[in-house]
Write a protein that holds these residues in place. Structure first.
Motif, short mmCIF file in Angstrom:
data_model
loop_
_atom_site.label_atom_id
_atom_site.label_comp_id
_atom_site.label_asym_id
_atom_site.label_seq_id
_atom_site.Cartn_x
_atom_site.Cartn_y
_atom_site.Cartn_z
N ASP A 64 0.86 -1.18 0.00
CA ASP A 64 0.00 0.00 0.00
C ASP A 64 0.90 1.23 0.00
O ASP A 64 1.89 1.29 0.74
CB ASP A 64 -0.88 -0.01 1.26
N LEU A 65 0.60 2.22 -0.83
CA LEU A 65 1.48 3.38 -0.95
C LEU A 65 1.62 4.16 0.34
O LEU A 65 2.61 4.87 0.53
CB LEU A 65 0.98 4.30 -2.08
N SER A 66 0.67 4.01 1.26
CA SER A 66 0.79 4.70 2.54
C SER A 66 1.97 4.19 3.35
O SER A 66 2.47 4.89 4.24
CB SER A 66 -0.50 4.54 3.35
N LEU A 67 2.45 2.98 3.03
CA LEU A 67 3.57 2.41 3.76
C LEU A 67 4.87 3.16 3.49
O LEU A 67 5.83 3.05 4.25
CB LEU A 67 3.74 0.93 3.38
N PHE A 68 4.90 3.94 2.41
CA PHE A 68 6.11 4.69 2.08
C PHE A 68 6.17 6.04 2.78
O PHE A 68 7.12 6.79 2.61
CB PHE A 68 6.22 4.85 0.56
N LYS A 69 5.15 6.33 3.57
CA LYS A 69 5.22 7.48 4.47
C LYS A 69 6.07 7.08 5.68
O LYS A 69 6.37 5.90 5.87
CB LYS A 69 3.80 7.88 4.89
N PRO A 70 6.50 8.04 6.52
CA PRO A 70 7.35 7.68 7.67
C PRO A 70 6.77 6.53 8.49
O PRO A 70 5.66 6.61 9.00
CB PRO A 70 7.40 8.98 8.47
N THR A 71 7.55 5.45 8.59
CA THR A 71 7.09 4.22 9.23
C THR A 71 8.18 3.61 10.09
O THR A 71 9.32 3.48 9.65
CB THR A 71 6.65 3.18 8.17
N ASP A 72 7.82 3.23 11.31
CA ASP A 72 8.69 2.44 12.17
C ASP A 72 8.18 1.01 12.09
O ASP A 72 7.10 0.70 12.57
CB ASP A 72 8.63 2.96 13.61
N PHE A 73 8.95 0.13 11.45
CA PHE A 73 8.51 -1.24 11.24
C PHE A 73 8.62 -2.09 12.52
O PHE A 73 8.10 -3.20 12.57
CB PHE A 73 9.30 -1.88 10.10
#
Length: 299
Positions: free
Chosen positions: A33-42
């Motif tokens: 999902d393209l929202s995953l390329f926003k700032p994310t702490d996995f």
């Protein structure tokens, strides 16, 4: 604000795929999902292969654009984002595994070998074509194991697959160290000269900064301590810490020839806050105390 992924189920949700194991997952970047390329702490350890250049990565306060065939890693707490390039679809692979995979396992025992999780963003791994094929094969193998019906060997097989991929990364990083623009002899000469100059400076600097550290030396080369340590071990067949200690003892032996200096004076000149720490290191490296070494010198 950033997205925080708490578990493998949530990770898989962003890739529109089912969960096959509670601690491990492999996904294709083109399915994200393209929202995953926003700032994310996995919230877990991740290994990412970017097969094409699809935008600018922002990680650990650094912005960088990788070419296709670049691998980078993330550890729990890292926040990453990608400023997606227009008209270029993300393409690549991502392995994610929970820190629990390291608890009381062979993978955890050997994890110290994989210190590239601490490398700077600019110290990513640039794969050759044959290396890329080997890494993609690792992704496929782990993915296949995840698709296999769960049994008593599943977790062990997954850890073996992760260990194989990380070991390939270690091997390929060693190759990359050899391909550094700085020739190995130049590196060794510069490192030696840098430490000699540090130890030859006046005592005031040493008293304020202490003996030369691996972190300080790495900073002079604009590298992380982990990456710098890998180059030193590869080019000099010694750890940077051991090398610095050897240089320190070499300087100490020279100072011990000056009978006007007490052992405490020498310890202070070398940056030790506590003279007994100096004496302990000297005895460990030389096999005798500084005082006994001096007595033998002046006989």
């Amino acid at each position: 604000m950033h997205i925080r992924i708490e578990n493998i189920d949530q990770f898989n949700h962003y890739f529109h795929q089912p969960t096959h194991h509670p601690q491990v997952s492999v996904a294709r970047l083109q399915d994200a999902d393209l929202s995953l390329f926003k700032p994310t702490d996995f919230g877990m350890y991740c290994v990412v292969l970017m097969e094409v250049d699809f935008g600018e990565l922002v990680l650990r306060d650094t912005c960088i654009r990788y070419r296709g065939g670049t691998m980078f890693t993330m550890k729990p707490g890292d926040v990453a984002s990608v400023n997606l390039a227009p008209h270029v679809k993300p393409h690549g692979w991502m392995l994610a595994f929970r820190p629990e995979q390291l608890n009381g396992t062979g993978l955890g025992r050997d994890f110290y070998l994989f210190n590239f999780f601490d490398y700077k963003v600019a110290e990513a791994l640039n794969l050759h074509d044959t290396e890329r094929k080997a890494i993609i094969n690792c992704f496929h193998n782990i993915h296949t194991e995840l698709q296999t019906p769960d049994d008593e060997f599943t977790s062990h097989m997954l850890r073996l697959g992760i260990a194989q991929m990380l070991t390939f990364c270690r091997r390929f990083y060693d190759r990359q160290f050899n391909a550094q623009e700085m020739h190995s002899s130049d590196f060794v000469k510069r490192f030696n000269r840098m430490v000699d100059e540090y130890l030859s400076n006046d005592a005031e600097r040493l008293r304020s900064m202490g003996p030369p550290s691996v972190a300080w030396c790495a900073k002079q080369f604009h590298l992380t301590p982990s990456y710098f340590g890998g180059i030193v071990r590869r080019e000099m067949n010694i750890t940077p810490q051991a090398f610095l200690q050897d240089k320190l003892i070499e300087k100490a032996k020279s100072l011990l020839m000056d009978e006007s200096l007490t052992i405490n004076d020498i310890a202070t000149r070398l940056g030790f806050t506590y003279p007994n720490h100096f004496a302990r290191l000297f005895r460990q490296k030389v096999g005798q105390s500084p005082s006994l070494f001096r007595q033998q010198l002046i006989k």
